[in-house]
Scaffold this active site. Structure first.
Site, PDB file in Angstrom:
ATOM      1  N   ARG A 113     -66.668 -15.204 -51.548  1.00 56.08           N
ATOM      2  CA  ARG A 113     -66.424 -14.031 -50.287  1.00 56.08           C
ATOM      3  C   ARG A 113     -66.977 -12.680 -51.246  1.00 56.08           C
ATOM      4  O   ARG A 113     -66.417 -12.744 -52.444  1.00 56.08           O
ATOM      5  CB  ARG A 113     -65.144 -13.785 -49.701  1.00 56.08           C
ATOM      6  CG  ARG A 113     -64.686 -15.073 -49.015  1.00 56.08           C
ATOM      7  CD  ARG A 113     -65.701 -15.221 -47.537  1.00 56.08           C
ATOM      8  NE  ARG A 113     -65.273 -16.731 -46.918  1.00 56.08           N
ATOM      9  CZ  ARG A 113     -65.934 -17.661 -46.956  1.00 56.08           C
ATOM     10  NH1 ARG A 113     -66.672 -18.038 -47.895  1.00 56.08           N
ATOM     11  NH2 ARG A 113     -65.313 -18.759 -46.341  1.00 56.08           N
ATOM     12  N   LYS A 120     -75.130 -15.932 -41.732  1.00 57.62           N
ATOM     13  CA  LYS A 120     -75.303 -17.745 -42.109  1.00 57.62           C
ATOM     14  C   LYS A 120     -76.473 -18.287 -41.220  1.00 57.62           C
ATOM     15  O   LYS A 120     -76.170 -17.932 -39.932  1.00 57.62           O
ATOM     16  CB  LYS A 120     -73.898 -18.342 -41.944  1.00 57.62           C
ATOM     17  CG  LYS A 120     -73.956 -19.742 -42.353  1.00 57.62           C
ATOM     18  CD  LYS A 120     -72.571 -20.473 -42.679  1.00 57.62           C
ATOM     19  CE  LYS A 120     -72.659 -21.738 -42.823  1.00 57.62           C
ATOM     20  NZ  LYS A 120     -71.249 -22.107 -43.237  1.00 57.62           N
ATOM     21  N   ARG A 163     -67.640 -28.031 -44.068  1.00 57.79           N
ATOM     22  CA  ARG A 163     -66.827 -28.551 -45.303  1.00 57.79           C
ATOM     23  C   ARG A 163     -65.437 -28.501 -44.755  1.00 57.79           C
ATOM     24  O   ARG A 163     -65.161 -27.626 -44.068  1.00 57.79           O
ATOM     25  CB  ARG A 163     -67.135 -27.605 -46.566  1.00 57.79           C
ATOM     26  CG  ARG A 163     -68.426 -27.673 -47.144  1.00 57.79           C
ATOM     27  CD  ARG A 163     -68.518 -27.266 -48.801  1.00 57.79           C
ATOM     28  NE  ARG A 163     -67.869 -26.003 -48.707  1.00 57.79           N
ATOM     29  CZ  ARG A 163     -67.202 -25.428 -50.059  1.00 57.79           C
ATOM     30  NH1 ARG A 163     -67.328 -26.420 -50.908  1.00 57.79           N
ATOM     31  NH2 ARG A 163     -67.025 -24.361 -50.423  1.00 57.79           N
TER      32      ARG A 163
HETATM   33  P1  ATP Z   1     -67.704 -21.806 -47.696  1.00 56.90           P
HETATM   34  O1  ATP Z   1     -68.404 -23.060 -47.793  1.00 56.90           O
HETATM   35  O2  ATP Z   1     -67.987 -20.724 -48.847  1.00 56.90           O
HETATM   36  O3  ATP Z   1     -66.092 -22.017 -47.571  1.00 56.90           O
HETATM   37  P2  ATP Z   1     -67.792 -21.259 -44.908  1.00 56.90           P
HETATM   38  O4  ATP Z   1     -66.714 -20.367 -44.373  1.00 56.90           O
HETATM   39  O5  ATP Z   1     -69.125 -20.929 -44.444  1.00 56.90           O
HETATM   40  O6  ATP Z   1     -68.079 -21.134 -46.631  1.00 56.90           O
HETATM   41  P3  ATP Z   1     -68.640 -23.906 -44.351  1.00 56.90           P
HETATM   42  O7  ATP Z   1     -67.681 -25.128 -44.264  1.00 56.90           O
HETATM   43  O8  ATP Z   1     -69.454 -23.896 -45.285  1.00 56.90           O
HETATM   44  O9  ATP Z   1     -67.783 -22.751 -44.527  1.00 56.90           O
HETATM   45  O10 ATP Z   1     -69.052 -23.754 -42.912  1.00 56.90           O
HETATM   46  C1  ATP Z   1     -68.523 -23.985 -41.782  1.00 56.90           C
HETATM   47  C2  ATP Z   1     -68.416 -22.563 -41.124  1.00 56.90           C
HETATM   48  O11 ATP Z   1     -69.507 -22.073 -40.598  1.00 56.90           O
HETATM   49  C3  ATP Z   1     -67.372 -22.498 -39.866  1.00 56.90           C
HETATM   50  O12 ATP Z   1     -66.041 -22.410 -40.174  1.00 56.90           O
HETATM   51  C4  ATP Z   1     -68.021 -21.262 -39.156  1.00 56.90           C
HETATM   52  O13 ATP Z   1     -67.379 -20.098 -39.573  1.00 56.90           O
HETATM   53  C5  ATP Z   1     -69.595 -21.279 -39.418  1.00 56.90           C
HETATM   54  N1  ATP Z   1     -70.382 -21.956 -38.414  1.00 56.90           N
HETATM   55  C6  ATP Z   1     -70.212 -23.099 -37.667  1.00 56.90           C
HETATM   56  N2  ATP Z   1     -71.142 -23.146 -36.848  1.00 56.90           N
HETATM   57  C7  ATP Z   1     -72.186 -22.434 -37.388  1.00 56.90           C
HETATM   58  C8  ATP Z   1     -73.481 -22.285 -37.039  1.00 56.90           C
HETATM   59  N3  ATP Z   1     -74.031 -23.132 -35.936  1.00 56.90           N
HETATM   60  N4  ATP Z   1     -73.981 -21.264 -37.827  1.00 56.90           N
HETATM   61  C9  ATP Z   1     -73.726 -20.390 -38.389  1.00 56.90           C
HETATM   62  N5  ATP Z   1     -72.358 -20.446 -38.999  1.00 56.90           N
HETATM   63  C10 ATP Z   1     -71.726 -21.612 -38.435  1.00 56.90           C
HETATM   64  C1  BTN Z   2     -71.490 -26.169 -43.859  1.00 54.25           C
HETATM   65  O1  BTN Z   2     -71.971 -24.938 -43.602  1.00 54.25           O
HETATM   66  O2  BTN Z   2     -70.376 -26.061 -44.218  1.00 54.25           O
HETATM   67  C2  BTN Z   2     -72.268 -27.169 -43.702  1.00 54.25           C
HETATM   68  C3  BTN Z   2     -72.532 -27.403 -42.198  1.00 54.25           C
HETATM   69  C4  BTN Z   2     -73.479 -28.744 -42.005  1.00 54.25           C
HETATM   70  C5  BTN Z   2     -73.896 -29.210 -40.708  1.00 54.25           C
HETATM   71  C6  BTN Z   2     -74.864 -30.187 -40.774  1.00 54.25           C
HETATM   72  S1  BTN Z   2     -75.613 -30.498 -39.267  1.00 54.25           S
HETATM   73  C7  BTN Z   2     -76.105 -32.213 -39.696  1.00 54.25           C
HETATM   74  C8  BTN Z   2     -74.912 -32.814 -40.626  1.00 54.25           C
HETATM   75  N1  BTN Z   2     -73.970 -33.138 -39.493  1.00 54.25           N
HETATM   76  C9  BTN Z   2     -72.790 -32.576 -39.511  1.00 54.25           C
HETATM   77  O3  BTN Z   2     -71.655 -32.967 -38.842  1.00 54.25           O
HETATM   78  N2  BTN Z   2     -72.768 -31.771 -40.386  1.00 54.25           N
HETATM   79  C10 BTN Z   2     -73.960 -31.887 -40.881  1.00 54.25           C
END
Ligand code: ATP
Ligand code: BTN
Length: 329
Positions: free
Chosen positions: A322, A188, A123
């Site tokens: 969080r 996660k 996101r």
């Molecule tokens: P929120 O959506 O509540 O803001 P979030 O911090 O997890 O939560 P997202 O945009 O949902 O943010 O997910 C992107 C984040 O996930 C990255 O900033 C990193 O911290 C984490 N991330 C990136 N790649 C992976 C992965 N392969 N597995 C787990 N976590 C990952």
């Molecule tokens: C998150 O946690 O914010 C979302 C992660 C979503 C990852 C998937 S992998 C397939 C698809 N292609 C992307 O670039 N993002 C989503």
């Protein structure tokens, strides 16, 4: 053969997990050993866990069964998603972008899956770490006949579809962090990225992206929060084709249900999966920080937060939740 096809063939040749020499690979592909070495270097930079032993050749750190349309088709019931909607690619920027590029030519339900992403997104421009062959990167196109309001709560429903697919593999303790994250053991495991592609006639076009960690390489992957993969949780090899097919099936079923009924029938199931239900949390909305206790979701999928002023509903978009480390729950 395109570069991408050559690399796919190299990975296939190594997929059993045995040593294969550069010379053998070169002969198979009609390339020099140094050309093979360059492709291997690129694959390694893409996150493929591969090493070389002088005199023996190249080897994957563990066998790799690649995702294939045939393997997915074998596992999908025909009433769900016809095989010609499924596209399996090798290395892409982002599977969501693969759909967006072709959107006007694609049918509702089209699926793109890849072995690696060089520009995987979370996101708000955050990065989704997407090493080669280590996870599932999947996107599906869906068209809702009515306007934007009809998709409120969709990312929560998609999280439930992922949870149901994992449960099919025999693992139940999967939790969802509002609005779009999938957790196991407080780490996660997977994320959902939903992107709206405007309205075509009356329909709302939605690209639904799911990333789920299966067998991540060791070492520093540059993920700045705690994470986990399914193989670590289950303590055994995970068949990515099986999980991928289960996700397509569950997602398809969920979307059909969601189309007619929205999030309302899923509220109880979501409560059972809610990582922070009745826990103290901090809600981050831009520069604002609001502390309170999570009280589940309402009939539109909004997060219900109990503060001193009562219970207030918050919608997705710019909001992150969080745990509140300063509170005792
Ligand atoms: P929120 O959506 O509540 O803001 P979030 O911090 O997890 O939560 P997202 O945009 O949902 O943010 O997910 C992107 C984040 O996930 C990255 O900033 C990193 O911290 C984490 N991330 C990136 N790649 C992976 C992965 N392969 N597995 C787990 N976590 C990952
Ligand atoms: C998150 O946690 O914010 C979302 C992660 C979503 C990852 C998937 S992998 C397939 C698809 N292609 C992307 O670039 N993002 C989503």
């Amino acid at each position: 053969m395109t570069v991408d096809v050559v690399r796919t063939e190299i990975v296939k040749a190594l997929s059993s997990g045995n040593f294969v020499s550069g010379q053998e690979l070169g002969q198979q592909m009609g390339l020099s050993r140094s050309a093979i070495a360059n492709h291997i270097k690129t694959l390694s930079n893409l996150g493929l866990d591969i090493f070389k032993v002088t005199g023996k050749g190249y080897k994957l750190s563990s066998p790799l069964i690649m995702i294939s349309r045939d393997e997915l088709a074998k596992r999908l019931s025909t009433s769900v998603c016809s095989t010609n909607l499924i596209n399996v690619l090798n290395v892409v920027g982002s599977t969501n972008d693969e759909i967006k590029r072709r959107i006007s030519a694609l049918e509702k339900g089209a699926v793109y899956v890849a072995e690696a992403q060089t520009n995987g997104r979370g996101r708000r421009g955050r990065k989704w770490v997407s090493p080669y062959g280590a996870s599932i990167y999947l996107s599906m196109l869906w068209r809702f006949e009515s306007g934007y309001e009809s998709i409120s709560g969709l990312s929560l429903g998609v999280g439930l579809a992922v949870r149901r697919a994992i449960a099919k593999s025999g693992f139940d303790d999967v939790y969802l962090k509002w609005p779009n994250d999938v957790y196991i053991n407080n780490k996660k495991l997977a994320g959902v990225l939903i992107e709206l592609e405007g309205q075509l006639g009356g329909a709302t076009e939605v690209v639904i992206g799911i990333g789920i960690n299966i067998n991540l390489p060791m070492g520093d992957l540059g993920i700045n929060q705690e994470y986990i993969d399914l193989q670590t949780v289950m303590g055994r090899h995970i068949n990515r084709n099986k999980i991928c097919a289960a996700i397509i099936e569950e997602l398809w079923a969920l979307l059909q249900m969601f189309e007619s009924s929205g999030i309302a029938p899923l509220i109880q199931e979501w409560r059972e999966a809610d990582l922070y239900l009745d826990k103290h949390v901090v809600l981050i909305a831009g520069k604002e920080r609001i502390t309170g206790i999570c009280r589940g979701i309402n009939e539109t999928g909004a997060l219900l937060l109990e503060t001193n002023l009562g219970i207030k509903a918050f919608h997705g978009g710019e909001v992150s939740v969080r745990p509140d480390q300063s509170a005792t729950t």
